[in-house]
Design an enzyme around this catalytic site. Sequence first.
Site, PDB file in Angstrom:
ATOM      1  N   ASP A   1       0.807  -1.227   0.000  1.00  0.00           N
ATOM      2  CA  ASP A   1       0.000   0.000   0.000  1.00  0.00           C
ATOM      3  C   ASP A   1       0.834   1.269   0.000  1.00  0.00           C
ATOM      4  O   ASP A   1       0.388   2.319   0.465  1.00  0.00           O
ATOM      5  CB  ASP A   1      -0.960   0.020   1.202  1.00  0.00           C
ATOM      6  CG  ASP A   1      -2.054  -1.026   1.086  1.00  0.00           C
ATOM      7  OD1 ASP A   1      -2.490  -1.288  -0.052  1.00  0.00           O
ATOM      8  OD2 ASP A   1      -2.454  -1.591   2.111  1.00  0.00           O
ATOM      9  N   GLU A   2       2.058   1.198  -0.529  1.00  0.00           N
ATOM     10  CA  GLU A   2       2.917   2.378  -0.575  1.00  0.00           C
ATOM     11  C   GLU A   2       3.413   2.675  -1.985  1.00  0.00           C
ATOM     12  O   GLU A   2       4.390   3.397  -2.162  1.00  0.00           O
ATOM     13  CB  GLU A   2       4.102   2.203   0.399  1.00  0.00           C
ATOM     14  CG  GLU A   2       3.676   2.167   1.857  1.00  0.00           C
ATOM     15  CD  GLU A   2       4.849   2.139   2.805  1.00  0.00           C
ATOM     16  OE1 GLU A   2       5.988   2.292   2.348  1.00  0.00           O
ATOM     17  OE2 GLU A   2       4.615   1.969   4.025  1.00  0.00           O
TER      18      GLU A   2
END
Length: 286
Positions: free
Chosen positions: A230-231
């Site tokens: 999620d980055e």
Amino acid sequence: MSEYVLTLSCPDRPGIVAAVSGLLAERGCNILESQQFGDRDSGRFFMRVQFEGAQGTDPDELRGAFAALSPELGLEFSLTDTAERQRVLIMVSKAGHCLNDLLYRHRSGLLDVDVVAVVSNHPDLRPLAQSYGIDYHHLPVQGPAGKRGKAAQEAEVLTLVDHYRADLVVLARYMQILSDDFCAKLPGRVINIHHSFLPGFKGARPYHQAHARGVKLIGATAHYVTPELDEGPIIEQEVARVDHTHTPEDLMAVGRDMECLALARAVRWHAEHRVLLNGDRTVVFR
């Protein structure tokens, strides 16, 4: 006459726009839209040009001409015919709001892509996909004791990506973490959507966690998938203001709307070649 999209990035320096527009003018091409951005932080220049080719324009000859500029300008570029629609494979779990939104936009002509298949680790959304005439593949992820583990399941997904010649994989609320190996095989070709509480409220029931903390803004983030969970580089975000009257269920409903909007825009902009990677960030020519 055919239309093309040229996207490029290179070290910033004078003369880039002149070199690109001059090369196109020499070949009788007509520029319809041009956007550019020089990033002072990274020292790189980004450009998107949509143009109409002259009669008899050979895209391979154009690619060769731009490749000849590469040593001088340090170009990284892509040239695409706008008639070549992106082929999209969608992955889902049980939540169907993003899938339904993408399929509706596809059918109604609001999303100019070809949705080639839906893959899920659950059977629940098969009727929805089939109602739109889209192939549905149920590929469950079983534990170590099962006949198929995560690696084998991901190998089957990659086989489907090759079979359908998918250009883009969209995680439309696919609740499985992709392996580093899977991400490495499809760099810049996988888009995910998640609620914008991350990393604030991780784990189960994030909207209940947010309600307990009295949040005033909720939203969603669409980003490219990388091995860092999620980055990945962010493509689009959408937010909505909420207040003390909203229940956790109200927050979930608002959040679903935000997820649909952010994901649809991200897929559309990617398909229109409006998103250029800039390290861990993106340049989005809307």
